[in-house]
Design an enzyme around this catalytic site. Structure first.
Site, PDB file in Angstrom:
ATOM      1  N   ASP A 117       0.735  -1.134   0.163  1.00  0.00           N
ATOM      2  CA  ASP A 117      -0.117   0.130  -0.017  1.00  0.00           C
ATOM      3  C   ASP A 117       0.851   1.298  -0.060  1.00  0.00           C
ATOM      4  O   ASP A 117       1.495   1.328   0.697  1.00  0.00           O
ATOM      5  CB  ASP A 117      -1.023   0.124   1.267  1.00  0.00           C
ATOM      6  CG  ASP A 117      -1.826  -1.212   1.534  1.00  0.00           C
ATOM      7  OD1 ASP A 117      -1.630  -2.063   0.774  1.00  0.00           O
ATOM      8  OD2 ASP A 117      -2.436  -1.235   2.370  1.00  0.00           O
ATOM      9  N   GLU A 124     -10.790  -1.655   3.467  1.00  0.00           N
ATOM     10  CA  GLU A 124      -9.502  -1.199   3.919  1.00  0.00           C
ATOM     11  C   GLU A 124      -9.403   0.005   3.246  1.00  0.00           C
ATOM     12  O   GLU A 124     -10.125   0.452   2.419  1.00  0.00           O
ATOM     13  CB  GLU A 124      -8.483  -2.132   3.440  1.00  0.00           C
ATOM     14  CG  GLU A 124      -8.636  -3.418   3.943  1.00  0.00           C
ATOM     15  CD  GLU A 124      -7.477  -4.709   3.517  1.00  0.00           C
ATOM     16  OE1 GLU A 124      -6.823  -4.700   4.476  1.00  0.00           O
ATOM     17  OE2 GLU A 124      -7.130  -4.754   2.327  1.00  0.00           O
TER      18      GLU A 124
END
Length: 511
Positions: free
Chosen positions: A73, A245
């Site tokens: 990420d 998320e």
């Protein structure tokens, strides 16, 4: 951030190093970062900033990759004093998921990146999971005017929110002595994305609820003491159980947009990013058209397999620039890349556009791409590609057509256009190149709407050594896919409809 599911001891003994995300196991369930990994002081604090030698097979030439090791990420993205800061989930110790830290790279043009020292590594509260960073220009936290303040998830079973700050422009960070700033005894609360909300004179944090689904909103006047504001959740049609998320709540004109990455339930398989358009009043985000208890069909930011966990840079004014992780948890740990693993997408600018009466979140590659582009050339098939290129094709929609990218090894990436349905279908099979490294990588059919009106569609394809990013007119639809051909696709053909094509070379950002 989604983390790898854990491999049994017998599999480890058998030497299986691939990380394959599955749809039911709770991530990190058997993992204690303070026991199973090296102590924080044993981790390196720097990452190689050298760009020399970044020419391995499959190495992207116009996308950010670290010199070596695993990334996932993007984190802590903030613009300050003319510099774009890109932090990211990073393993300083190896090329698989683990030892989660914040890597750090900087750029003045969103194209050329310089790796900096690793910014944050594990401490007594656990791994450093995803989060965000802001510039505290008014010194609300007391760390100094214009301090760079990072909010992140501390993960060691429980997922709690912590804070660190930098007074030297992101070169070094000091952890706040009062961490965690949001306590939690659960492993489903993570990825804080923070912004200043001027009308309510407070910082607002969006936190994802993981397998519990939904987004929690918190407010603070000093970035240290947080109070719960509200919970956002919309049931999704056909997707009763997903991991939520990496939320991002952003204002776009008189509308607000909530971005949420979900896994394992993307538009095709595995990871994807959905969005909701609505309103935020300083306490509650309300999605347009949402009716309590009724399921909505997700709207997808990207219809491909490989754009996940994307969030926007903070401190950029009204410009909304985002970047995503160019991979998918379904096969992230087995893609054939070494000594690095994974790349970021090209940075993209977000806009809201009405298409056929529907308000869509559109994305186009940032205009800074022009800085690495050669002049446009008309082409009828051949592409003398060296590093990467942009292919722009205007296709007539009076009949069906097929656009095929290919190379001298007869590896082919085909895109079918259905004129009547105003849709396209992409085929990523063994014909495209290497796919055998994971049984889920080959996808015979990925479908997406063109999201255009009129009698033609313009396709923009950004082709690198191991990826194809496809956009329709005005970025109304995007589709991002990894591919692993022997060499870059350097030829195209169109059958069916009339077309016009241009190509421009994109120069390597590493040379």
């Amino acid at each position: 951030m989604k983390v790898k599911n854990f491999i049994s001891l017998s599999m480890i003994v058998a030497g299986m190093a691939a990380i394959i995300a599955c749809s039911s196991d709770d991530p990190k369930q058997d993992y204690n970062p303070l026991i199973d990994d090296p102590k924080p002081e044993e981790q390196p604090t720097e990452s190689s900033g050298s760009t020399a030698g970044r020419n391995e097979q499959y190495r992207p030439q116009i996308h950010f990759t670290p010199a070596k090791n695993w990334i996932n990420d993007p984190n802590g993205m903030v613009y300050h004093d003319g510099v774009y800061h890109l932090f990211y989930q990073y393993n300083p110790q190896g090329n698989d998921w683990g030892n989660m830290s914040w890597g750090h790279a900087t750029s003045t043009d969103l194209m050329h990146w310089t790796e900096q020292a690793v910014a944050l590594t594990r401490d007594e509260l656990g791994d450093i999971f995803s989060g965000s960073a802001v510039i505290d220009k008014d010194n609300t936290a007391g760390f100094g005017a214009n301090a760079m303040v990072a909010l992140y998830t501390s993960a060691s079973g429980a997922q709690q929110q912590s804070l660190a700050y930098s007074t030297d422009g992101g070169k070094s960070f000091t952890r706040y002595a009062g961490n965690p700033v949001i306590r939690n005894d659960d492993d489903n609360l993570r990825d804080p994305k923070v912004f200043w909300h001027e009308p309510s004179q407070q910082w607002v944090m969006a936190l994802a609820k993981g397998w519990k689904m939904g987004v929690e909103l918190y407010g603070s006047t000093d970035l240290k003491a947080w109070r719960h504001l509200s919970t956002f959740f919309v049931p999704l049609a056909g997707r009763p159980s997903l991991q939520w998320e990496c939320p991002d709540l952003i204002q776009m004109g008189d509308k607000w947009v909530m971005l949420v990455s979900v896994n394992p339930g993307g538009p095709v398989l595995g990871s994807g990013t959905m969005y909701f358009v609505g309103q935020f009043d300083g306490t509650t985000f309300t999605a347009d058209g949402a009716v309590e208890g009724e399921a909505q069909t997700p709207r997808w930011l990207d219809y491909g397999m490989d754009n996940y966990a994307g969030v926007t840079w903070s401190n950029t004014g009204d410009r909304r620039v985002m970047i995503g992780w160019m991979n998918n948890w379904q096969y992230a740990g087995s893609v054939p890349c070494s000594p690095w693993r994974s790349a970021m997408t090209l940075p993209r600018e977000l806009t809201l556009r009405e298409v056929d009466g529907q308000l869509l979140l559109c994305s186009t590659v940032v205009s800074e791409i022009d800085q690495i582009a050669d002049p446009w050339q008309t082409t009828t098939g051949d592409i003398s590609a060296k590093d990467a290129y942009q292919l722009r094709i205007r296709l007539d929609l009076s009949k069906n057509s097929t656009l095929t990218l290919s190379n001298a090894s007869d590896e082919r990436f085909a895109i079918d256009i259905n004129a009547a349905a105003r849709s396209l279908t992409v085929h990523r099979t063994s014909a495209t190149g290497k796919t055998s490294f994971n049984g889920t990588f080959s996808i015979p059919s990925m479908q997406a709407p063109l999201n255009v009106s009129g009698n033609s569609v313009t396709l923009d394809l950004f082709v690198d050594q191991s990826s194809v990013e496809l956009f329709t007119t005005h970025g109304a639809m995007s589709m991002t896919n990894l591919v692993f051909p022997t060499t870059i696709y350097n030829h195209f053909s169109v059958t069916g409809a009339d077309y016009e094509a241009q190509v421009r070379q994109l120069r390597s950002v590493w040379k």
